[in-house]
Design an enzyme around this catalytic site. Sequence first.
Site, PDB file in Angstrom:
ATOM      1  N   GLY A   9      -5.853  -1.551   3.582  1.00  0.00           N
ATOM      2  CA  GLY A   9      -5.512  -1.246   4.978  1.00  0.00           C
ATOM      3  C   GLY A   9      -5.254   0.244   5.119  1.00  0.00           C
ATOM      4  O   GLY A   9      -4.380   0.680   5.867  1.00  0.00           O
ATOM      5  N   ASP A  53     -12.212  -6.403   2.330  1.00  0.00           N
ATOM      6  CA  ASP A  53     -11.474  -7.366   3.149  1.00  0.00           C
ATOM      7  C   ASP A  53     -10.538  -8.089   2.178  1.00  0.00           C
ATOM      8  O   ASP A  53     -11.001  -8.745   1.238  1.00  0.00           O
ATOM      9  CB  ASP A  53     -12.481  -8.349   3.784  1.00  0.00           C
ATOM     10  N   TYR A 143       3.456 -13.152  14.078  1.00  0.00           N
ATOM     11  CA  TYR A 143       3.618 -12.009  13.162  1.00  0.00           C
ATOM     12  C   TYR A 143       4.978 -12.094  12.452  1.00  0.00           C
ATOM     13  O   TYR A 143       5.056 -11.971  11.224  1.00  0.00           O
ATOM     14  CB  TYR A 143       3.506 -10.721  13.975  1.00  0.00           C
ATOM     15  N   ILE A 173       7.137   2.531  14.120  1.00  0.00           N
ATOM     16  CA  ILE A 173       6.827   3.800  13.444  1.00  0.00           C
ATOM     17  C   ILE A 173       6.069   4.730  14.395  1.00  0.00           C
ATOM     18  O   ILE A 173       5.066   4.337  14.989  1.00  0.00           O
ATOM     19  CB  ILE A 173       5.967   3.571  12.176  1.00  0.00           C
TER      20      ILE A 173
HETATM   21  N1  SER Z   1       5.572  -2.016  14.902  1.00  0.00           N
HETATM   22  C1  SER Z   1       5.375  -3.412  14.660  1.00  0.00           C
HETATM   23  C2  SER Z   1       4.946  -4.120  15.871  1.00  0.00           C
HETATM   24  O1  SER Z   1       5.309  -3.697  16.938  1.00  0.00           O
HETATM   25  C3  SER Z   1       6.646  -4.037  14.154  1.00  0.00           C
HETATM   26  O2  SER Z   1       6.564  -4.155  12.804  1.00  0.00           O
HETATM   27  O3  SER Z   1       4.283  -5.101  15.766  1.00  0.00           O
END
Ligand code: SER
Length: 316
Positions: A9, A53, A143, A173
Site C-alpha cells: 500500500g 495485491d 472499517y 492524518i
Molecule cells: N483517517 C481514517 C478514516 O477517516 C481513520 O483511521 O477513515
Amino acid sequence: MTNNILVIGAAGQIGTELVLALRKAYGNDKIIATDLKDAPKDELAEGPYEQLDVLDKDKLFEVVKKYNVSEIYLLAALLSATAEKNPALGWELNMNGLSNVLDLSKEGLIKRIFWPSSIAVFGPNTPKDMTPQRTIMEPTTVYGITKVAGESWCEYYANKYKVDVRSIRYPGIIGYKSAPGGGTTDYAVHIFHEAIKNGEYACFLSEDAELPMMYMPDAVKATLELMDAPAANIKLRTSYNITGFSFTPDVLADAIRKHIPQFKMSYEPDYRDGIAKSWPSSLDDRMAREQWGWKPEFTIEKMVEDMLFHLREVVV
Ligand code: SER
C-alpha cells in the site's frame, strides 16, 4: 540481501511518506514499495517497486522470497468512508490482507510486522473525551469492525506464534505530499487545498465534529519509533492509542484564517458526519508515551503553518 522491508500500500497517504522515510533511514534498495498500481509514482521509483495485491497470497510470497524480506508494513486497506460503500470488499481486503501477512510470519519468513489500527475501533458507547487505551469499543463502521478484529488477530498471533507484530491506532492524518484515500478525516487535508485555490471550502462534517488528529511527520516518527523500540517494551500487542491534537472543523477554519483572513467555510454534512460523531474527541495516549517514548512535536498552529507553506508551492 538481508533485512529488507516490504511496504504494502506504498502509494497511499501514509505509505508514500513512510517509504521515503524508511529509504532515508535504511537505504533505497532495502525498501521494497508495492501497490496495486502497475507503475510507481515518481518518488516511489527511486527504489525497488512491485505491483502487488495483498489478497494474492502467491504473489505476496513470491515478492517476499525474491527480495529476502524480513519485515512488512501493511498499509493497504479500505478506509472508513469507502468501506461503507462496499462493506464486503472492506471486510475482505482488511481482514484477508492481514491474515495473508500474519501467516508469512507464522511460517518464519517474516520477523516483524507493522499494521495500523485506527480511532475507528471506537463507537458511540465509548467515552468520548480522553478515550482510554482500554475501554468499550463497539464500532459501527465496517472499517472499525475490521480494525477491532484485526487488533485481536494480531495479539492472537503474537501470543500463539510469537510474531513480533506492532500497531498504533492512527487518528486522522494530515499531510501535504499525498492525498488521503477515502476516510472520514480527509476534510482536514482537502480544506488546505481549497483554502489556497479558492479561498473557501464546503465541509462534509458538521462544525462541532471534534476528532483526534496528527500531522504526517509525527505519524511517520511514531511508526518508526514503535518499530525501533526493543521488543520487551512493546507490552501491548493489540494497538496503541496515539494522538497529536484535537480540533473541530470550526477550530481548524479559524486556524487557517490566521494566515488566509478571507477564508470562508460552509457546512454540508453527509453520512461521514455520523461516522465522525461515533468516534472519540480526544485520546489518552499515556501507554504509548510510557512504554516506547511517544511524544508528538506538532501543535495545530505549527501544523497549519507548515501545511500552508508547503502547499502554496504546489497548489495553483
Ligand atoms: N483517517 C481514517 C478514516 O477517516 C481513520 O483511521 O477513515
